[in-house]
Enzyme design. Structure first.
Site, PDB file in Angstrom:
ATOM      1  N   GLY A   1       0.794  -1.043   0.242  1.00  0.00           N
ATOM      2  CA  GLY A   1       0.075  -0.118  -0.048  1.00  0.00           C
ATOM      3  C   GLY A   1       0.893   1.384   0.088  1.00  0.00           C
TER       4      GLY A   1
ATOM      5  N   ASP B   1      -6.213   2.691  10.079  1.00  0.00           N
ATOM      6  CA  ASP B   1      -7.710   2.479  10.016  1.00  0.00           C
ATOM      7  C   ASP B   1      -8.039   2.045  11.270  1.00  0.00           C
ATOM      8  OD1 ASP B   1     -10.396   1.794   9.126  1.00  0.00           O
ATOM      9  OD2 ASP B   1      -9.847   0.137   8.238  1.00  0.00           O
TER      10      ASP B   1
ATOM     11  N   ARG C   1      -4.883   0.008  -7.169  1.00  0.00           N
ATOM     12  CA  ARG C   1      -3.620   0.627  -6.638  1.00  0.00           C
ATOM     13  C   ARG C   1      -3.282   1.808  -7.455  1.00  0.00           C
ATOM     14  NH1 ARG C   1      -2.223  -2.399  -1.921  1.00  0.00           N
ATOM     15  NH2 ARG C   1      -2.576  -4.592  -2.071  1.00  0.00           N
TER      16      ARG C   1
END
Ligand code: IMP
Ligand code: MG
Length: 180
Positions: free
Chosen positions: A44, A101, A163
């Site tokens: 990520g 998160d 992505r």
């Protein structure tokens, strides 16, 4: 891109770049006299790490950790796919992730790295979703605070796709197979 209309970006590529310049200048100032090792979390953080590093005005080294996380899983929330190469004892380490998160992943990685005896350990995330936090943790540097929406692009994926969008968009609700 392949049939999905992501609508208006949540953050355009220009907004992302401006934010990264801000973060980069704060980090450059705070580590001006130090030797910094930046550790990116794959996959990520790929694009964020790459742009953030190029916004720094200090000399840095880089390394990567590759892991996957499923915060809902019982037992270890994080599976390590590849560990970093550098020995971080006595080093100033900055961990770079795409998003915080629930906080479980960063919490896990921070604890893992802390045990290796770095001189300092801080965290930089591009996105922060504070509403979903399960553990008490905050990033030292955070780009954008976002509401409780699932986002993709600029490194962030849905089932390993999207992505490569050059901007960040909310994943259309009716395209999501599982509701989170
Ligand atoms: P955590 O819940 O803070 O442990 O985050 C775990 C991982 O979930 C993050 O590193 C991201 O890879 C992924 N993640 C969390 N929220 C999103 C999102 O909105 N879009 C894409 N990936 C996300
Ligand atoms: Mg992910």
């Amino acid at each position: 891109m392949v049939g999905i209309d992501f609508g208006k970006p949540l953050f355009t590529r220009e907004e992302i770049q401006r934010k990264i310049q801000e973060l980069g200048s704060r980090i450059s100032t705070e580590y001006a006299e130090k030797d910094l090792l930046v550790v990116g979390v794959l996959k990520g953080a790929l694009f964020f790490m790459s742009d953030l590093l190029r916004s720094l005005r200090i000399s840095v080294r880089m390394d990567f950790i590759h892991c996957t996380s499923s915060s809902s899983k019982v037992g270890s929330p994080v599976t390590m796919l590849a560990d970093m190469k550098e020995d971080i004892r006595g080093e100033h380490v900055l961990l770079v992730e795409d998003i915080m998160d629930s906080g479980v992943t960063i919490d896990y990685l921070k604890n893992m790295l802390q045990e290796r005896g770095p001189e300092s350990l801080k965290v930089c995330v591009l996105l922060d979703k504070p509403d979903r936090r399960k553990v008490q943790i905050e990033a030292d540097y955070a780009g954008f605070r976002i509401p409780n929406k699932y986002v993709v692009g600029y490194g962030l994926d849905y089932k390993d796709r999207y992505r490569n969008l050059p901007y960040i968009a909310v994943m259309p609700y009716d395209e999501q197979e599982e509701r989170r």
